[in-house]
Design a protein around this motif. Structure first.
Motif, short mmCIF file in Angstrom:
data_model
loop_
_atom_site.label_atom_id
_atom_site.label_comp_id
_atom_site.label_asym_id
_atom_site.label_seq_id
_atom_site.Cartn_x
_atom_site.Cartn_y
_atom_site.Cartn_z
N LYS A 295 -6.25 6.01 -12.02
CA LYS A 295 -5.50 6.46 -13.20
C LYS A 295 -4.23 5.63 -13.37
O LYS A 295 -3.80 5.35 -14.50
N LEU A 296 -3.63 5.21 -12.25
CA LEU A 296 -2.45 4.35 -12.31
C LEU A 296 -2.78 3.03 -13.01
O LEU A 296 -2.01 2.54 -13.84
N ILE A 297 -3.93 2.46 -12.62
CA ILE A 297 -4.37 1.18 -13.20
C ILE A 297 -4.67 1.36 -14.68
O ILE A 297 -4.29 0.54 -15.53
N GLU A 298 -5.36 2.43 -15.01
CA GLU A 298 -5.75 2.69 -16.40
C GLU A 298 -4.53 2.94 -17.29
O GLU A 298 -4.50 2.50 -18.45
N ASP A 299 -3.53 3.62 -16.76
CA ASP A 299 -2.31 3.86 -17.54
C ASP A 299 -1.59 2.55 -17.84
O ASP A 299 -1.15 2.32 -18.97
N LEU A 300 -1.47 1.70 -16.84
CA LEU A 300 -0.80 0.41 -17.03
C LEU A 300 -1.61 -0.46 -18.00
O LEU A 300 -1.04 -1.10 -18.90
N ALA A 301 -2.92 -0.46 -17.85
CA ALA A 301 -3.77 -1.24 -18.74
C ALA A 301 -3.68 -0.73 -20.18
O ALA A 301 -3.68 -1.52 -21.13
N LEU A 382 2.35 0.14 -4.00
CA LEU A 382 1.88 0.12 -5.40
C LEU A 382 2.03 1.49 -6.07
O LEU A 382 2.16 1.58 -7.29
N PHE A 383 2.00 2.57 -5.27
CA PHE A 383 2.13 3.91 -5.84
C PHE A 383 3.54 4.16 -6.39
O PHE A 383 3.74 5.04 -7.23
N GLN A 384 4.50 3.38 -5.94
CA GLN A 384 5.85 3.45 -6.49
C GLN A 384 6.07 2.39 -7.57
O GLN A 384 6.72 2.64 -8.57
N ILE A 385 5.46 1.20 -7.35
CA ILE A 385 5.71 0.06 -8.24
C ILE A 385 5.01 0.21 -9.59
O ILE A 385 5.62 -0.02 -10.64
N ILE A 386 3.75 0.61 -9.58
CA ILE A 386 2.97 0.64 -10.83
C ILE A 386 3.54 1.64 -11.84
O ILE A 386 3.69 1.31 -13.03
N PRO A 387 3.91 2.88 -11.44
CA PRO A 387 4.51 3.79 -12.43
C PRO A 387 5.79 3.23 -13.05
O PRO A 387 6.04 3.41 -14.25
N VAL A 388 6.58 2.53 -12.25
CA VAL A 388 7.82 1.94 -12.77
C VAL A 388 7.50 0.85 -13.79
O VAL A 388 8.11 0.76 -14.85
N LEU A 389 6.51 0.00 -13.44
CA LEU A 389 6.10 -1.06 -14.37
C LEU A 389 5.57 -0.47 -15.67
O LEU A 389 5.88 -0.95 -16.76
N GLU A 395 8.81 1.00 -22.61
CA GLU A 395 10.12 0.89 -23.23
C GLU A 395 10.28 -0.44 -23.95
O GLU A 395 10.80 -0.49 -25.08
N VAL A 396 9.82 -1.52 -23.32
CA VAL A 396 9.98 -2.85 -23.92
C VAL A 396 9.12 -3.00 -25.15
O VAL A 396 9.56 -3.55 -26.18
#
Length: 399
Positions: A295-301, A382-389, A395-396
């Motif tokens: 789900k983390l990957i899918e959200d970022l994608a 990655l569990f901390q980094i991906i949500p931040v990204l 925002e950007v």
């Protein structure tokens, strides 16, 4: 016959039966008998026979004697619904390089119907000649007609090199052609070049499960044949000033007969971005630990309008279907940006994505092989980094 039992010497000992991997030999009236419909002349039975009662003679190929007659680099121009597939333009770019090394021409071979626009595009993309066979029976690919026609063209014009996309159509077609020509074929190449002294094709591909890269040659047989995966090479640019020659061929209608009949073509329905065509891919690996964490990957994608990829380890674990797999045994991709999350970077995976323009790696292991090919690397959880990204990109992109 190419293989024979010398009756006077055979005692029916059955050693040859044990040696034959194809079960092509049986004992009849205390003598060995070979079924020529099954035997493929592998020769395993010859050394097994202690009495030297088996004689095998493999035919000498005419191609081996007349290599100088073969000239030119050919690309099979695969088309679907009358549109040439993008892998063809990638092959034309590489074919141009190979032809320049050999001081020869590049030709495309196009089968189908109503192909005028596609013929011109092939010339603009680098073909010096385009061999065309048009018929309504060739509108859609079928094994037998396409194989028969490509064989006739090769026999008539004698190309030195034949390249084909490693697609479902390409793999089905070119293997049949190679067998009938009794020449070599290297599948799924990731590199092609010309050996400067002998002027032969160097065909590089992963071997032994991707643990080594093997360079394969075919010095004694022509044409030299290879398939290349989509996105391994960059497409050749379209130059509308280029001129080329179009050669229309007509063949006996019997060559277009097929024992099978095409009933329907069902297109695959994709609910997400096409992995092979995506400009951005976010991939997850074993480091995600569980299927639900994708789900983390899918959200970022989703935020980046990117496709979702996966390593073989993630697919084997059942976290993602095979259609998402990137690597030697999955898809080969060349996006503008490839984000690898929790992927160690074994060569099997690198083969499938190393052509990406920008590679971003996220991994907690600073020694992970993925960092050796990464443009940018982030060492951490990655569990901390991906949500931040994900939040930062949201925002950007809103601005």
């Amino acid at each position: 016959m190419p293989i024979q039992i010398i009756i006077e010497k055979c005692t029916g000992c059955s050693l040859c039966i044990k040696a034959c991997p194809f079960n092509a030999i049986r004992i009849l009236d205390k003598k060995a008998v070979i079924d020529l419909n099954i035997c493929n002349l592998c020769g395993a039975c010859v050394p097994a026979c202690k009495l030297k009662a088996i004689f095998i003679e493999k035919p000498v190929e005419a191609a081996k004697k007349q290599l100088q007659d073969y000239k030119g680099v050919w690309v099979f121009a695969e088309q679907k619904k009358g549109k040439v597939q993008s892998v063809v333009y990638e092959l034309l770019a590489k074919a141009r390089h190979l032809a320049d090394c050999l001081d020869t021409d590049v030709s495309a071979v196009l089968l189908g119907e109503r192909l005028e626009e596609e013929i011109q595009e092939l010339i603009w993309r680098g073909a010096d000649q385009v061999y065309v066979v048009e018929d309504h029976k060739l509108a859609n690919y079928q094994d037998e007609p396409y194989t028969n026609l490509i064989l006739e063209l090769i026999k008539k014009y004698k190309p030195e090199i034949v390249l084909c996309g490693a697609t479902s159509i390409g793999r089905s077609l070119i293997s049949r052609v190679a067998v009938k020509l009794r020449t070599g074929l290297t599948a799924d190449c990731t590199g092609l070049d010309i050996e400067p002294q002998q002027k032969i094709l160097l065909q590089t591909r992963p071997a032994f499960g991707g643990n080594i890269m093997a360079t394969i040659i075919s010095p004694n047989y022509r044409p030299q044949m290879a398939t290349v995966r989509h996105k391994v090479f960059l497409e050749s640019p379209s130059d509308m000033k280029r001129k080329g020659k179009v050669i229309y061929e007509k063949f006996n209608a019997n060559l277009m007969l097929s024992r099978s009949r095409l009933l329907d073509i069902v297109e695959e329905i994709e609910s997400t971005v096409n992995l092979a065509e995506a400009d951005i891919i976010v991939s997850g690996g074993r480091g995600l630990r569980a299927a639900e964490n994708f789900k983390l990957i899918e959200d970022l994608a989703g935020v980046l309008q990117a496709a979702v990829g996966a390593s073989r380890a993630a697919v084997d674990a059942g976290w993602k279907p095979y259609s998402h797999q990137v690597g030697q045994t999955g898809r080969t991709v060349a996006p503008k940006i490839y984000i690898a999350c929790g992927i160690s970077g074994q060569i099997q995976h690198l083969v499938g994505m190393q052509s990406a323009k920008i590679i971003v790696a996220i991994n907690k292991d600073p020694d992970a092989p993925i960092f050796k090919v990464a443009t940018y690397g982030i060492v951490g959880d990655l569990f901390q980094i991906i949500p931040v990204l994900t939040q930062r990109f949201k925002e950007v992109l809103k601005k």
